[in-house]
Design a protein around this motif. Structure first.
Motif, PDB file in Angstrom:
ATOM      1  N   THR A 167      -8.138  -6.291  -6.186  1.00 51.28           N
ATOM      2  CA  THR A 167      -9.107  -5.833  -7.168  1.00 51.28           C
ATOM      3  C   THR A 167     -10.039  -4.809  -6.544  1.00 51.28           C
ATOM      4  O   THR A 167     -10.551  -5.019  -5.445  1.00 51.28           O
ATOM      5  CB  THR A 167      -9.937  -7.025  -7.690  1.00 51.28           C
ATOM      6  OG1 THR A 167      -9.045  -8.006  -8.199  1.00 51.28           O
ATOM      7  CG2 THR A 167     -10.882  -6.606  -8.778  1.00 51.28           C
ATOM      8  N   LEU A 168     -10.237  -3.690  -7.242  1.00 51.18           N
ATOM      9  CA  LEU A 168     -11.178  -2.652  -6.834  1.00 51.18           C
ATOM     10  C   LEU A 168     -12.357  -2.681  -7.790  1.00 51.18           C
ATOM     11  O   LEU A 168     -12.196  -2.456  -8.983  1.00 51.18           O
ATOM     12  CB  LEU A 168     -10.523  -1.274  -6.867  1.00 51.18           C
ATOM     13  CG  LEU A 168      -9.356  -1.050  -5.921  1.00 51.18           C
ATOM     14  CD1 LEU A 168      -8.740   0.322  -6.162  1.00 51.18           C
ATOM     15  CD2 LEU A 168      -9.828  -1.165  -4.491  1.00 51.18           C
ATOM     16  N   ASP A 169     -13.522  -2.958  -7.257  1.00 50.39           N
ATOM     17  CA  ASP A 169     -14.734  -3.027  -8.062  1.00 50.39           C
ATOM     18  C   ASP A 169     -15.574  -1.792  -7.783  1.00 50.39           C
ATOM     19  O   ASP A 169     -16.003  -1.567  -6.654  1.00 50.39           O
ATOM     20  CB  ASP A 169     -15.512  -4.297  -7.727  1.00 50.39           C
ATOM     21  CG  ASP A 169     -16.745  -4.487  -8.572  1.00 50.39           C
ATOM     22  OD1 ASP A 169     -16.990  -3.669  -9.491  1.00 50.39           O
ATOM     23  OD2 ASP A 169     -17.483  -5.458  -8.322  1.00 50.39           O
ATOM     24  N   THR A 170     -15.804  -0.981  -8.810  1.00 54.00           N
ATOM     25  CA  THR A 170     -16.593   0.246  -8.670  1.00 54.00           C
ATOM     26  C   THR A 170     -17.913   0.144  -9.429  1.00 54.00           C
ATOM     27  O   THR A 170     -18.539   1.162  -9.716  1.00 54.00           O
ATOM     28  CB  THR A 170     -15.791   1.450  -9.210  1.00 54.00           C
ATOM     29  OG1 THR A 170     -15.457   1.207 -10.576  1.00 54.00           O
ATOM     30  CG2 THR A 170     -14.534   1.684  -8.398  1.00 54.00           C
ATOM     31  N   SER A 171     -18.341  -1.072  -9.755  1.00 53.80           N
ATOM     32  CA  SER A 171     -19.538  -1.245 -10.577  1.00 53.80           C
ATOM     33  C   SER A 171     -20.837  -0.916  -9.841  1.00 53.80           C
ATOM     34  O   SER A 171     -21.826  -0.580 -10.468  1.00 53.80           O
ATOM     35  CB  SER A 171     -19.596  -2.669 -11.137  1.00 53.80           C
ATOM     36  OG  SER A 171     -19.685  -3.603 -10.085  1.00 53.80           O
ATOM     37  N   VAL A 172     -20.840  -0.995  -8.527  1.00 50.03           N
ATOM     38  CA  VAL A 172     -22.034  -0.670  -7.745  1.00 50.03           C
ATOM     39  C   VAL A 172     -21.950   0.790  -7.316  1.00 50.03           C
ATOM     40  O   VAL A 172     -20.996   1.179  -6.634  1.00 50.03           O
ATOM     41  CB  VAL A 172     -22.154  -1.593  -6.504  1.00 50.03           C
ATOM     42  CG1 VAL A 172     -23.358  -1.216  -5.667  1.00 50.03           C
ATOM     43  CG2 VAL A 172     -22.210  -3.048  -6.923  1.00 50.03           C
ATOM     44  N   PRO A 173     -22.912   1.613  -7.721  1.00 49.91           N
ATOM     45  CA  PRO A 173     -22.854   3.035  -7.338  1.00 49.91           C
ATOM     46  C   PRO A 173     -22.887   3.222  -5.822  1.00 49.91           C
ATOM     47  O   PRO A 173     -23.619   2.537  -5.110  1.00 49.91           O
ATOM     48  CB  PRO A 173     -24.124   3.624  -7.973  1.00 49.91           C
ATOM     49  CG  PRO A 173     -24.536   2.648  -9.024  1.00 49.91           C
ATOM     50  CD  PRO A 173     -24.055   1.310  -8.564  1.00 49.91           C
ATOM     51  N   GLY A 174     -22.047   4.140  -5.352  1.00 49.94           N
ATOM     52  CA  GLY A 174     -22.015   4.454  -3.927  1.00 49.94           C
ATOM     53  C   GLY A 174     -21.195   3.502  -3.076  1.00 49.94           C
ATOM     54  O   GLY A 174     -21.248   3.569  -1.851  1.00 49.94           O
ATOM     55  N   LYS A 175     -20.431   2.616  -3.719  1.00 53.10           N
ATOM     56  CA  LYS A 175     -19.628   1.672  -2.938  1.00 53.10           C
ATOM     57  C   LYS A 175     -18.459   1.179  -3.771  1.00 53.10           C
ATOM     58  O   LYS A 175     -18.569   0.983  -4.973  1.00 53.10           O
ATOM     59  CB  LYS A 175     -20.538   0.556  -2.462  1.00 53.10           C
ATOM     60  CG  LYS A 175     -19.969  -0.779  -2.279  1.00 53.10           C
ATOM     61  CD  LYS A 175     -20.930  -1.701  -1.579  1.00 53.10           C
ATOM     62  CE  LYS A 175     -21.550  -2.638  -2.582  1.00 53.10           C
ATOM     63  NZ  LYS A 175     -22.242  -3.756  -1.930  1.00 53.10           N
ATOM     64  N   ILE A 176     -17.324   0.991  -3.112  1.00 50.62           N
ATOM     65  CA  ILE A 176     -16.127   0.436  -3.742  1.00 50.62           C
ATOM     66  C   ILE A 176     -15.778  -0.838  -2.980  1.00 50.62           C
ATOM     67  O   ILE A 176     -15.631  -0.803  -1.758  1.00 50.62           O
ATOM     68  CB  ILE A 176     -14.953   1.432  -3.686  1.00 50.62           C
ATOM     69  CG1 ILE A 176     -15.341   2.735  -4.384  1.00 50.62           C
ATOM     70  CG2 ILE A 176     -13.702   0.831  -4.307  1.00 50.62           C
ATOM     71  CD1 ILE A 176     -14.433   3.886  -4.063  1.00 50.62           C
ATOM     72  N   THR A 177     -15.656  -1.934  -3.685  1.00 52.77           N
ATOM     73  CA  THR A 177     -15.348  -3.213  -3.052  1.00 52.77           C
ATOM     74  C   THR A 177     -13.919  -3.611  -3.407  1.00 52.77           C
ATOM     75  O   THR A 177     -13.572  -3.729  -4.581  1.00 52.77           O
ATOM     76  CB  THR A 177     -16.323  -4.308  -3.526  1.00 52.77           C
ATOM     77  OG1 THR A 177     -17.655  -3.883  -3.272  1.00 52.77           O
ATOM     78  CG2 THR A 177     -16.062  -5.616  -2.803  1.00 52.77           C
ATOM     79  N   ALA A 178     -13.101  -3.786  -2.383  1.00 53.99           N
ATOM     80  CA  ALA A 178     -11.718  -4.225  -2.557  1.00 53.99           C
ATOM     81  C   ALA A 178     -11.624  -5.685  -2.135  1.00 53.99           C
ATOM     82  O   ALA A 178     -12.171  -6.065  -1.096  1.00 53.99           O
ATOM     83  CB  ALA A 178     -10.780  -3.371  -1.718  1.00 53.99           C
ATOM     84  N   SER A 179     -10.942  -6.499  -2.934  1.00 59.35           N
ATOM     85  CA  SER A 179     -10.793  -7.910  -2.577  1.00 59.35           C
ATOM     86  C   SER A 179      -9.371  -8.377  -2.884  1.00 59.35           C
ATOM     87  O   SER A 179      -8.769  -7.953  -3.866  1.00 59.35           O
ATOM     88  CB  SER A 179     -11.815  -8.766  -3.326  1.00 59.35           C
ATOM     89  OG  SER A 179     -11.670  -8.610  -4.714  1.00 59.35           O
ATOM     90  N   TRP A 180      -8.855  -9.225  -1.995  1.00 61.22           N
ATOM     91  CA  TRP A 180      -7.533  -9.812  -2.152  1.00 61.22           C
ATOM     92  C   TRP A 180      -7.449 -11.044  -1.268  1.00 61.22           C
ATOM     93  O   TRP A 180      -8.372 -11.335  -0.503  1.00 61.22           O
ATOM     94  CB  TRP A 180      -6.427  -8.806  -1.825  1.00 61.22           C
ATOM     95  CG  TRP A 180      -6.354  -8.371  -0.392  1.00 61.22           C
ATOM     96  CD1 TRP A 180      -5.586  -8.902   0.616  1.00 61.22           C
ATOM     97  CD2 TRP A 180      -7.083  -7.297   0.221  1.00 61.22           C
ATOM     98  NE1 TRP A 180      -5.797  -8.230   1.795  1.00 61.22           N
ATOM     99  CE2 TRP A 180      -6.698  -7.239   1.579  1.00 61.22           C
ATOM    100  CE3 TRP A 180      -8.026  -6.376  -0.237  1.00 61.22           C
ATOM    101  CZ2 TRP A 180      -7.235  -6.304   2.479  1.00 61.22           C
ATOM    102  CZ3 TRP A 180      -8.548  -5.452   0.656  1.00 61.22           C
ATOM    103  CH2 TRP A 180      -8.151  -5.421   1.995  1.00 61.22           C
ATOM    104  N   THR A 181      -6.363 -11.776  -1.372  1.00 64.24           N
ATOM    105  CA  THR A 181      -6.158 -12.979  -0.577  1.00 64.24           C
ATOM    106  C   THR A 181      -4.936 -12.780   0.300  1.00 64.24           C
ATOM    107  O   THR A 181      -3.885 -12.342  -0.176  1.00 64.24           O
ATOM    108  CB  THR A 181      -5.947 -14.204  -1.485  1.00 64.24           C
ATOM    109  OG1 THR A 181      -7.083 -14.334  -2.339  1.00 64.24           O
ATOM    110  CG2 THR A 181      -5.791 -15.470  -0.679  1.00 64.24           C
TER     111      THR A 181
END
Length: 130
Positions: free
Chosen positions: A84-98
């Motif tokens: 999952t790529l979360d772009t909801s926070v400006p200036g940062k992209i958070t990638a998460s997986w298991t």
């Protein structure tokens, strides 16, 4: 939020590598463009020699993110587990997986090329390669 599978990341990385994307300067350099909208998700890589686009038909919230090509290597796997790529926070992209039951979260700073090159348009006609 964008979602792809670990096995798709593995396949995309292989295709981009074979196309020479990331080996030479130009285009998007060592980056991959993830863009989404109501018409689906597009994952693009481009160099001076080649341009590759993969499309997912599922509609998503309109967003655009350049990530390092190494992102695909970090999250790739043989399983269909989601990344999952979360772009909801400006200036940062958070990638998460298991990975093997261990949750991983990696943050990336958006790094777009100074002047990203225009992606080539699809040809008007296509033909079958026997």
């Amino acid at each position: 939020m964008l979602t792809l599978t670990r096995s798709l990341a593995r396949q995309l990385r292989a295709v981009f590598r074979r196309a020479g994307i990331g080996k030479s300067p130009g285009g998007y350099g060592h980056r991959v463009l993830f863009s989404s909208g109501h018409d689906g998700v597009r994952i693009r890589g481009m160099s001076y020699q080649a341009a590759v686009e993969y499309r997912l038909t599922e509609a998503a919230e309109p967003t655009e993110a350049f990530l390092p090509l190494d992102f695909l290597a970090a999250c790739e796997g043989r399983s269909p587990e989601p990344v999952t790529l979360d772009t909801s926070v400006p200036g940062k992209i958070t990638a998460s997986w298991t990975d093997k039951r261990v949750p991983l979260v990696v943050e990336y700073l958006p790094d777009a090329p100074a002047e990203p090159a225009d992606f080539p348009a699809c040809p008007a006609e296509s033909s079958v390669n026997e």
